[in-house]
Design a protein around this motif. Structure first.
Motif, short mmCIF file in Angstrom:
data_model
loop_
_atom_site.label_atom_id
_atom_site.label_comp_id
_atom_site.label_asym_id
_atom_site.label_seq_id
_atom_site.Cartn_x
_atom_site.Cartn_y
_atom_site.Cartn_z
N GLN A 263 0.83 -1.20 0.00
CA GLN A 263 0.00 0.00 0.00
C GLN A 263 0.87 1.25 0.00
O GLN A 263 0.55 2.23 -0.68
N LYS A 264 1.97 1.23 0.72
CA LYS A 264 2.88 2.38 0.72
C LYS A 264 3.44 2.61 -0.68
O LYS A 264 3.52 3.75 -1.15
N ARG A 265 3.80 1.51 -1.35
CA ARG A 265 4.35 1.63 -2.70
C ARG A 265 3.30 2.11 -3.69
O ARG A 265 3.61 2.85 -4.63
N THR A 266 2.05 1.71 -3.50
CA THR A 266 0.98 2.16 -4.38
C THR A 266 0.78 3.66 -4.23
O THR A 266 0.63 4.38 -5.23
N LEU A 267 0.77 4.17 -3.00
CA LEU A 267 0.64 5.61 -2.79
C LEU A 267 1.80 6.36 -3.45
O LEU A 267 1.60 7.39 -4.09
N GLU A 268 2.99 5.84 -3.29
CA GLU A 268 4.16 6.47 -3.89
C GLU A 268 4.07 6.46 -5.42
O GLU A 268 4.41 7.44 -6.08
N ALA A 269 3.58 5.36 -5.98
CA ALA A 269 3.44 5.26 -7.44
C ALA A 269 2.40 6.25 -7.95
O ALA A 269 2.51 6.74 -9.08
N LEU A 270 1.39 6.53 -7.13
CA LEU A 270 0.38 7.52 -7.52
C LEU A 270 0.92 8.95 -7.40
O LEU A 270 0.32 9.89 -7.89
N GLY A 271 2.05 9.11 -6.72
CA GLY A 271 2.65 10.44 -6.55
C GLY A 271 2.26 11.09 -5.24
O GLY A 271 2.49 12.28 -5.05
N LEU A 272 1.70 10.32 -4.31
CA LEU A 272 1.28 10.86 -3.01
C LEU A 272 2.35 10.56 -1.97
O LEU A 272 2.75 9.42 -1.79
N ARG A 273 2.80 11.61 -1.28
CA ARG A 273 3.86 11.43 -0.30
C ARG A 273 3.46 11.92 1.09
O ARG A 273 4.25 11.82 2.02
N GLY A 274 2.26 12.46 1.25
CA GLY A 274 1.85 12.93 2.57
C GLY A 274 0.38 13.26 2.61
O GLY A 274 -0.28 13.42 1.58
N ILE A 275 -0.13 13.35 3.84
CA ILE A 275 -1.54 13.68 4.03
C ILE A 275 -1.82 15.07 3.47
O ILE A 275 -1.05 16.01 3.68
N GLY A 276 -2.90 15.20 2.75
CA GLY A 276 -3.31 16.49 2.18
C GLY A 276 -2.77 16.74 0.79
O GLY A 276 -3.22 17.67 0.12
N GLN A 277 -1.84 15.94 0.33
CA GLN A 277 -1.30 16.13 -1.01
C GLN A 277 -2.31 15.64 -2.03
O GLN A 277 -3.00 14.65 -1.83
N GLU A 278 -2.40 16.37 -3.13
CA GLU A 278 -3.37 16.06 -4.17
C GLU A 278 -2.66 15.96 -5.51
O GLU A 278 -1.79 16.77 -5.82
N VAL A 279 -3.02 14.95 -6.29
CA VAL A 279 -2.46 14.77 -7.63
C VAL A 279 -3.60 14.53 -8.61
O VAL A 279 -4.71 14.18 -8.22
N GLU A 280 -3.30 14.74 -9.88
CA GLU A 280 -4.30 14.55 -10.93
C GLU A 280 -3.76 13.54 -11.95
O GLU A 280 -2.61 13.65 -12.38
N HIS A 281 -4.58 12.56 -12.28
CA HIS A 281 -4.19 11.53 -13.24
C HIS A 281 -5.31 11.34 -14.25
O HIS A 281 -6.47 11.65 -13.98
N ASP A 282 -4.95 10.75 -15.41
CA ASP A 282 -5.96 10.32 -16.37
C ASP A 282 -6.71 9.13 -15.77
O ASP A 282 -6.16 8.34 -15.02
N THR A 283 -7.98 9.01 -16.13
CA THR A 283 -8.78 7.88 -15.65
C THR A 283 -8.53 6.69 -16.55
O THR A 283 -9.15 6.53 -17.60
N THR A 284 -7.59 5.84 -16.14
CA THR A 284 -7.26 4.63 -16.88
C THR A 284 -7.51 3.42 -15.97
O THR A 284 -7.55 3.58 -14.75
N PRO A 285 -7.64 2.24 -16.54
CA PRO A 285 -7.84 1.05 -15.69
C PRO A 285 -6.70 0.84 -14.69
O PRO A 285 -6.94 0.41 -13.56
#
Length: 59
Positions: A19-41
């Motif tokens: 789960q930690k690696r999944t968050l990192e792969a999404l670009g999230l590194r801390g509470i409150g951080q927000e990222v934007e991605h394309d909606t892909t499977p």
């Protein structure tokens, strides 16, 4: 392609390593951080793995 905003709302402390690696792969590194991605499977599957740690909105 549609976009999705992902915000981390809970800590990754005391969570399994995958789960930690999944968050990192999404670009999230801390509470409150927000990222934007394309909606892909791939991205939707990653969000499903950590849905209890993040919140999502349509961008």
């Amino acid at each position: 392609m549609a976009k999705i905003k992902i915000r981390q709302v809970k800590s990754s402390i005391k969570r399994p390593q995958n789960q930690k690696r999944t968050l990192e792969a999404l670009g999230l590194r801390g509470i409150g951080q927000e990222v934007e991605h394309d909606t892909t499977p791939n991205i939707l599957g990653m969000i499903e793995k950590v849905k209890h740690l993040v919140s999502t909105t349509e961008a």
